[in-house]
Design a protein around this motif. Sequence first.
Motif, mmCIF file in Angstrom:
data_model
loop_
_atom_site.group_PDB
_atom_site.id
_atom_site.type_symbol
_atom_site.label_atom_id
_atom_site.label_comp_id
_atom_site.label_asym_id
_atom_site.label_seq_id
_atom_site.Cartn_x
_atom_site.Cartn_y
_atom_site.Cartn_z
ATOM 1 N N LYS A 160 0.846 -1.191 0.000
ATOM 2 C CA LYS A 160 0.000 0.000 0.000
ATOM 3 C C LYS A 160 0.881 1.239 0.000
ATOM 4 C CE LYS A 160 -3.887 -2.187 2.363
ATOM 5 N NZ LYS A 160 -4.791 -2.120 3.536
ATOM 6 N N ILE A 161 0.705 2.088 -1.012
ATOM 7 C CA ILE A 161 1.521 3.287 -1.170
ATOM 8 C C ILE A 161 0.637 4.522 -1.046
ATOM 9 C CG2 ILE A 161 3.037 4.569 -2.721
ATOM 10 C CD1 ILE A 161 3.868 1.960 -3.972
ATOM 11 N N ILE A 163 -0.344 8.272 -1.646
ATOM 12 C CA ILE A 163 -0.086 9.216 -2.731
ATOM 13 C C ILE A 163 -0.903 10.486 -2.518
ATOM 14 C CG2 ILE A 163 0.480 7.444 -4.450
ATOM 15 C CD1 ILE A 163 -2.403 7.824 -5.545
ATOM 16 N N LEU A 169 0.226 10.564 -10.876
ATOM 17 C CA LEU A 169 0.648 9.267 -10.356
ATOM 18 C C LEU A 169 1.848 8.686 -11.098
ATOM 19 C CD1 LEU A 169 0.142 6.839 -8.487
ATOM 20 C CD2 LEU A 169 -1.554 6.017 -10.146
ATOM 21 N N GLU A 183 -1.315 -1.174 -4.194
ATOM 22 C CA GLU A 183 -2.559 -0.426 -4.000
ATOM 23 C C GLU A 183 -2.199 1.002 -3.602
ATOM 24 O OE1 GLU A 183 -6.204 -0.224 -0.749
ATOM 25 O OE2 GLU A 183 -5.269 -2.169 -1.165
ATOM 26 N N TYR A 184 -2.845 1.986 -4.211
ATOM 27 C CA TYR A 184 -2.553 3.384 -3.916
ATOM 28 C C TYR A 184 -3.623 3.954 -2.983
ATOM 29 C CZ TYR A 184 0.745 2.868 -7.734
ATOM 30 O OH TYR A 184 1.765 2.431 -8.528
ATOM 31 N N ALA A 186 -4.921 7.450 -1.494
ATOM 32 C CA ALA A 186 -4.841 8.897 -1.730
ATOM 33 C C ALA A 186 -5.280 9.683 -0.496
ATOM 34 C CB ALA A 186 -5.701 9.283 -2.925
ATOM 35 N N TYR A 205 5.285 5.959 1.560
ATOM 36 C CA TYR A 205 4.858 7.197 0.912
ATOM 37 C C TYR A 205 6.069 7.742 0.174
ATOM 38 C CZ TYR A 205 4.015 12.302 0.762
ATOM 39 O OH TYR A 205 3.918 13.618 0.378
#
Length: 276
Positions: A160-161, A163, A169, A183-184, A186, A205
């Motif tokens: 999980k990143i 953003i 992106l 998986e992003y 936001a 991150y």
Amino acid sequence: MFLSRLLDPVKSAAREAGAELWQLYQSGDFEQQQKADLSPVTSADLAANRIIINRLSELTPDIPVISEESYCIPLGQRQDWPRYWLIDPMDGTQEFVARSGDFAVSIALVEHGWPALGVIYWPKEDVLYYATRGHGAFKQQRNLINRIRVNEHQSGDILKIAISRRQPLQPIVDLLQNKHDVEYVALGSCSLKSCLVAEGKADCYLRLGPTGEWDTGAVHVIVEEAGGKILDSEFTPLSYNRRDTLANPDFMVMGQASIPWQQLIKARVTERNLTA
């Protein structure tokens, strides 16, 4: 003991500044201007700045303050300070203006070039994140306080990143060695995305683009006390109060240490890394 005595008053200062921001956010009674670097600043930023500086000056009159919204003190005057406050009265001004609610108050105490105390307050959710060096990281929502840790990521889990809501992106995607099983997540505000990593809701991150030391000071100690790290894009530690400007290089907030980060994320030498 010195840090523990400061923590509650700093949390109170962050809440007070956050309450002012939230009142102005809800009323819409604020003015917007543009700084020399074309980033936005509002009368709400300045109001929160005044509150925090006044409270810190009362609390520790002998400790100087560096703020995003104050005059930048030349390196020659500040480089030998044993400690100083480093604040961002509103991290996420663009989010404030865009009405997302993803903005936060950030207050750090830096000792001998390294963050030792950090407090982040998110007015929209009435959440405090805080830490002092050597005593763990915590999340307080109203009267409920929990110790936080980075995610215990297992081999094969989706990475999980965190953003930005506002930045493209693709530059982030280009940094990944393996673009599968990602998986992003936001969220606005640099500090709040870093806190997502600290509390285990994201694994990392990746921040590309301009930030100041006030954007990372408070979250640096929170992330490290939660078991993570903040490194620049060459996988070396960030530094504080060593440059003429207070600009950060690109950086990465990384969670669990056992994740092979250098196999997942490309090291990246940039002009700003070399000249900052």
